[in-house]
Write an enzyme that holds these catalytic residues in place. Structure first.
Site, PDB file in Angstrom:
ATOM      1  N   LYS A  22      19.660  73.003 -71.813  1.00  0.00           N
ATOM      2  CA  LYS A  22      19.179  72.075 -72.851  1.00  0.00           C
ATOM      3  C   LYS A  22      17.827  72.510 -73.387  1.00  0.00           C
ATOM      4  CE  LYS A  22      17.091  68.078 -71.536  1.00  0.00           C
ATOM      5  NZ  LYS A  22      15.741  67.914 -72.118  1.00  0.00           N
ATOM      6  N   ASN A  23      16.891  72.793 -72.484  1.00  0.00           N
ATOM      7  CA  ASN A  23      15.518  73.046 -72.928  1.00  0.00           C
ATOM      8  C   ASN A  23      15.316  74.431 -73.548  1.00  0.00           C
ATOM      9  OD1 ASN A  23      14.904  70.480 -72.258  1.00  0.00           O
ATOM     10  ND2 ASN A  23      13.834  70.984 -70.337  1.00  0.00           N
ATOM     11  N   ARG A  93      11.975  63.712 -77.933  1.00  0.00           N
ATOM     12  CA  ARG A  93      10.649  64.249 -78.257  1.00  0.00           C
ATOM     13  C   ARG A  93      10.682  65.695 -78.712  1.00  0.00           C
ATOM     14  NH1 ARG A  93       6.548  61.215 -76.261  1.00  0.00           N
ATOM     15  NH2 ARG A  93       5.233  63.054 -76.282  1.00  0.00           N
ATOM     16  N   CYS A 117       6.473  57.353 -73.850  1.00  0.00           N
ATOM     17  CA  CYS A 117       7.607  58.001 -73.185  1.00  0.00           C
ATOM     18  C   CYS A 117       7.687  57.458 -71.768  1.00  0.00           C
ATOM     19  CB  CYS A 117       7.368  59.500 -73.172  1.00  0.00           C
ATOM     20  SG  CYS A 117       8.526  60.411 -72.157  1.00  0.00           S
ATOM     21  N   ARG A 122       2.332  62.051 -72.695  1.00  0.00           N
ATOM     22  CA  ARG A 122       2.874  63.194 -73.430  1.00  0.00           C
ATOM     23  C   ARG A 122       2.333  63.339 -74.859  1.00  0.00           C
ATOM     24  NH1 ARG A 122       9.185  63.746 -72.201  1.00  0.00           N
ATOM     25  NH2 ARG A 122       8.746  65.942 -72.540  1.00  0.00           N
ATOM     26  N   PRO A 123       1.020  63.556 -74.994  1.00  0.00           N
ATOM     27  CA  PRO A 123       0.468  63.774 -76.341  1.00  0.00           C
ATOM     28  C   PRO A 123       0.914  65.124 -76.904  1.00  0.00           C
ATOM     29  CG  PRO A 123      -1.222  64.128 -74.677  1.00  0.00           C
ATOM     30  CD  PRO A 123       0.003  63.659 -73.943  1.00  0.00           C
ATOM     31  N   VAL A 124       0.668  65.354 -78.203  1.00  0.00           N
ATOM     32  CA  VAL A 124       1.027  66.635 -78.824  1.00  0.00           C
ATOM     33  C   VAL A 124      -0.212  67.302 -79.433  1.00  0.00           C
ATOM     34  CG1 VAL A 124       3.485  66.137 -79.230  1.00  0.00           C
ATOM     35  CG2 VAL A 124       1.790  65.410 -80.920  1.00  0.00           C
ATOM     36  N   ASP A 125      -1.385  66.993 -78.864  1.00  0.00           N
ATOM     37  CA  ASP A 125      -2.639  67.513 -79.413  1.00  0.00           C
ATOM     38  C   ASP A 125      -2.702  69.039 -79.412  1.00  0.00           C
ATOM     39  OD1 ASP A 125      -2.698  66.849 -76.539  1.00  0.00           O
ATOM     40  OD2 ASP A 125      -4.659  67.807 -76.578  1.00  0.00           O
ATOM     41  N   GLN A 126      -2.070  69.677 -78.430  1.00  0.00           N
ATOM     42  CA  GLN A 126      -2.145  71.148 -78.366  1.00  0.00           C
ATOM     43  C   GLN A 126      -1.315  71.803 -79.478  1.00  0.00           C
ATOM     44  OE1 GLN A 126      -4.304  72.757 -76.222  1.00  0.00           O
ATOM     45  NE2 GLN A 126      -4.871  70.619 -75.934  1.00  0.00           N
ATOM     46  N   ASP A 305      11.123  68.908 -63.383  1.00  0.00           N
ATOM     47  CA  ASP A 305      12.474  68.437 -63.707  1.00  0.00           C
ATOM     48  C   ASP A 305      13.412  68.450 -62.493  1.00  0.00           C
ATOM     49  OD1 ASP A 305      11.622  68.076 -66.280  1.00  0.00           O
ATOM     50  OD2 ASP A 305      12.559  69.882 -67.092  1.00  0.00           O
ATOM     51  N   ILE A 327       2.586  67.104 -63.186  1.00  0.00           N
ATOM     52  CA  ILE A 327       2.801  67.344 -64.626  1.00  0.00           C
ATOM     53  C   ILE A 327       2.783  66.033 -65.427  1.00  0.00           C
ATOM     54  CG2 ILE A 327       4.351  68.353 -66.378  1.00  0.00           C
ATOM     55  CD1 ILE A 327       3.316  70.499 -64.562  1.00  0.00           C
ATOM     56  N   ARG A 397      21.973  62.736 -72.131  1.00  0.00           N
ATOM     57  CA  ARG A 397      21.054  63.549 -72.933  1.00  0.00           C
ATOM     58  C   ARG A 397      20.986  64.976 -72.400  1.00  0.00           C
ATOM     59  NH1 ARG A 397      15.321  61.483 -73.218  1.00  0.00           N
ATOM     60  NH2 ARG A 397      15.278  63.455 -74.324  1.00  0.00           N
TER      61      ARG A 397
HETATM   62  N1  EPU Z   1       0.485  67.815 -72.885  1.00  0.00           N
HETATM   63  C1  EPU Z   1      -0.709  67.487 -73.512  1.00  0.00           C
HETATM   64  N2  EPU Z   1      -0.872  67.845 -74.825  1.00  0.00           N
HETATM   65  C2  EPU Z   1       0.088  68.519 -75.520  1.00  0.00           C
HETATM   66  C3  EPU Z   1       1.286  68.848 -74.870  1.00  0.00           C
HETATM   67  C4  EPU Z   1       1.464  68.487 -73.549  1.00  0.00           C
HETATM   68  O1  EPU Z   1      -1.591  66.883 -72.907  1.00  0.00           O
HETATM   69  O2  EPU Z   1      -0.130  68.806 -76.702  1.00  0.00           O
HETATM   70  C5  EPU Z   1       0.665  67.465 -71.460  1.00  0.00           C
HETATM   71  C6  EPU Z   1       1.843  66.547 -71.195  1.00  0.00           C
HETATM   72  O3  EPU Z   1       1.489  65.196 -71.377  1.00  0.00           O
HETATM   73  C7  EPU Z   1       2.177  66.879 -69.757  1.00  0.00           C
HETATM   74  C8  EPU Z   1       1.865  68.389 -69.673  1.00  0.00           C
HETATM   75  O4  EPU Z   1       1.009  68.655 -70.767  1.00  0.00           O
HETATM   76  O5  EPU Z   1       1.343  66.180 -68.895  1.00  0.00           O
HETATM   77  C9  EPU Z   1       3.050  69.296 -69.765  1.00  0.00           C
HETATM   78  O6  EPU Z   1       3.878  68.900 -70.837  1.00  0.00           O
HETATM   79  P1  EPU Z   1       4.735  69.939 -71.698  1.00  0.00           P
HETATM   80  O7  EPU Z   1       4.226  69.949 -73.079  1.00  0.00           O
HETATM   81  O8  EPU Z   1       4.855  71.235 -70.981  1.00  0.00           O
HETATM   82  O9  EPU Z   1       6.159  69.218 -71.694  1.00  0.00           O
HETATM   83  P2  EPU Z   1       7.161  69.265 -72.891  1.00  0.00           P
HETATM   84  O10 EPU Z   1       7.069  70.577 -73.550  1.00  0.00           O
HETATM   85  O11 EPU Z   1       7.050  68.028 -73.695  1.00  0.00           O
HETATM   86  C10 EPU Z   1       9.148  70.355 -71.576  1.00  0.00           C
HETATM   87  C11 EPU Z   1      10.550  69.965 -71.234  1.00  0.00           C
HETATM   88  C12 EPU Z   1      10.523  68.838 -70.222  1.00  0.00           C
HETATM   89  C13 EPU Z   1       9.801  69.346 -68.968  1.00  0.00           C
HETATM   90  C14 EPU Z   1       8.385  69.815 -69.343  1.00  0.00           C
HETATM   91  C15 EPU Z   1       7.621  70.417 -68.187  1.00  0.00           C
HETATM   92  C16 EPU Z   1      11.705  70.484 -73.288  1.00  0.00           C
HETATM   93  C17 EPU Z   1      12.438  70.005 -74.487  1.00  0.00           C
HETATM   94  N3  EPU Z   1      11.224  69.554 -72.462  1.00  0.00           N
HETATM   95  O12 EPU Z   1       8.554  69.185 -72.100  1.00  0.00           O
HETATM   96  O13 EPU Z   1      11.876  68.542 -69.896  1.00  0.00           O
HETATM   97  O14 EPU Z   1       9.714  68.317 -68.014  1.00  0.00           O
HETATM   98  O15 EPU Z   1       8.473  70.798 -70.396  1.00  0.00           O
HETATM   99  O16 EPU Z   1       8.304  71.490 -67.664  1.00  0.00           O
HETATM  100  O17 EPU Z   1      11.574  71.679 -73.076  1.00  0.00           O
HETATM  101  C18 EPU Z   1      13.641  67.208 -69.108  1.00  0.00           C
HETATM  102  O18 EPU Z   1      14.422  68.131 -69.420  1.00  0.00           O
HETATM  103  O19 EPU Z   1      14.008  66.214 -68.414  1.00  0.00           O
HETATM  104  C19 EPU Z   1      12.248  67.271 -69.554  1.00  0.00           C
HETATM  105  C20 EPU Z   1      11.463  66.200 -69.575  1.00  0.00           C
END
Ligand code: EPU
Length: 417
Positions: A22-23, A93, A117, A122-126, A305, A327, A397
């Site tokens: 999926k990911n 997301r 969430c 899970r912010p997207v600031d980065q 995960d 995480i 999902r």
């Molecule tokens: N984070 C920030 N700012 C950002 C982005 C992330 O603070 O701009 C924080 C998040 O809040 C979290 C940490 O960084 O605390 C890591 O989050 P990451 O961005 O790596 O997670 P993601 O990309 O949203 C993906 C997977 C998740 C998996 C995580 C960690 C996908 C579509 N989703 O999420 O998968 O848990 O990486 O490995 O690739 C799942 O499949 O059940 C799932 C949640």
């Protein structure tokens, strides 16, 4: 609303074929936005999340044809709509992954902020910071990220934290930028490598994926390609635990043991017997397993995960285990449900202490997120008696045909409305 009923207590036995990841599939489908030529993806898992992503891409103007099960052709010749609406982003997301490619290809995108969430903030600031460094003008308007750039420019970006989709979004955006982009502190997850290899097959110039510095030399355009999505390592791990925790035996096909290192190590440590080849894994358990401590962290450390699933294994193992989740801030929602099934777990902050019991008991439980749902299925199949799991749309999902696959392994499992 649909529910799953499981009659547990029988060790599972047999073989199972793993689906596409999926990911990896979700970002790879978004890569279709980067070219006007036809892009064919194979081994796409049939999941609610992939269906949502395909609907979103179709709404944006991508022409999609499902050639046969798990093979999809996408042509983004005319992108007519720049918007990823709240209704879609709030259910998945990963929809944020259209932001980078849309900006790179058409110079503008409007993507809803994901909002809250179940597993954490899970912010997207980065994602935003990286795109701004590449010259994008970004404003937040009425809950939407509105990004514009006449042309993205290569930049040196040091990410504050390791983020999987953040790395993927910026990597996709950088493929069509002017000049070279360097992503430092990039995520090293195998799904990032899979996306990089897919982009390279479309003509992108990327090196270093799988390490923490990724270099992307922008090119004028990308071209048609066919790419096969990698196998799902989390689905593989979930089936391994199904066999281990139930005291059974499993042969897993179409998988990648090379990317499951720490998960296989932990299963070994707990006493499971494991053998593997290039694309298969055998696991057998003859005695009660021992508790294993673990701490989640970015790849190659233990995956968040798989945390909920290992919690189930520890619930019935001999001894006491400590699980630390680093995480996501709220990823212990399964604990209260597991306790209702007789598990003995204490939670303090981001740490759970699990005292192994000899048996779990079937109960009515509620799924709260995708991996929590998987843990409840695992608990149900080792528990004595009947377990009824509510809100299984979370499970749909991310797990393809899970009850069909478990039935083939001898589990008595049914879906009811
Ligand atoms: N984070 C920030 N700012 C950002 C982005 C992330 O603070 O701009 C924080 C998040 O809040 C979290 C940490 O960084 O605390 C890591 O989050 P990451 O961005 O790596 O997670 P993601 O990309 O949203 C993906 C997977 C998740 C998996 C995580 C960690 C996908 C579509 N989703 O999420 O998968 O848990 O990486 O490995 O690739 C799942 O499949 O059940 C799932 C949640």
């Amino acid at each position: 609303m649909q529910k799953l009923i499981i009659h547990g207590g029988t060790p599972i036995s047999g073989e199972v074929q793993i689906s596409g990841a999926k990911n990896a599939a979700l970002p790879i489908l978004c890569a279709s936005l980067l070219t006007g030529e036809t892009f064919r993806v194979t081994n796409v898992p049939s999941l609610n999340d992939t269906t949502t992503m395909l609907s979103l891409l179709e709404q944006m103007g991508v022409n999609i044809s499902i050639d046969k099960r798990s093979e999809i052709s996408l042509t983004a010749a005319n992108l007519s709509n720049l918007i990823a609406p709240y209704e879609m982003v709030k259910t998945m997301r990963a929809a944020i992954l259209v932001l980078g490619p849309m900006l790179a290809r058409v110079g503008e995108a409007k993507v809803s902020l994901p909002g809250g969430c179940a597993i954490g903030l899970r912010p997207v600031d980065q994602h935003i910071k990286g795109l701004q460094a590449m010259g994008a003008e970004i404003s937040i308007e009425h809950g939407y990220i509105h990004a514009k750039a006449n042309h993205l420019i290569g930049a040196h970006i040091i990410m504050d934290i390791v983020t999987v989709t953040g790395t993927e979004n910026l990597m996709m955006a950088a493929t069509l930028a002017d000049g070279t982009t360097i992503l430092e502190n990039a995520a090293r997850e195998p799904e990032v490598i899979d996306l990089a290899e897919c982009l390279i097959s479309m003509g992108a110039k990327i090196s270093g994926a799988g390490g923490d510095v990724i270099t992307i030399k922008g090119v004028k355009s990308l071209h048609e390609s066919t790419y096969q999505v990698m196998p799902d390592r989390i689905e593989t791990g979930t089936f391994l635990i199904a066999a281990a925790a139930s005291g059974g035996e499993i042969h897993i096909k179409n998988t990648r043991p090379d990317i499951l290192g720490v998960v296989l190590d932990k299963l070994n440590e707990s006493g499971a017997e494991i053998e593997f080849g290039k694309d298969w894994i055998n696991l057998k358990v003859n005695q009660r397993l021992k508790s294993v401590n673990l701490r989640t962290a970015p790849y190659p450390a233990f995956p968040t995960d798989m945390q909920a699933q290992f919690m189930v294994l520890n619930s019935v193992a001999e001894g006491t285990a400590i699980i630390t989740e680093t995480i996501f801030e709220n990823r212990f929602m399964h604990v209260l449900e597991l306790k209702r099934m007789g598990a003995c777990i204490e939670v303090e902050g981001n740490t759970a202490v699990i005292h192994g019991v000899t048996n779990l008991e079937g109960a009515g439980v509620m799924a709260t997120d995708l991996r929590a749902s998987a843990s409840l299925v695992l608990a149900g199949l080792i528990a004595q008696g009947e377990t009824i799991i509510d809100r299984i749309y979370h499970l749909d999902r991310g797990y393809e045909r899970i009850e069909e696959k478990l039935s083939c392994l001898g589990v008595r499992i049914n879906r009811i409305n």
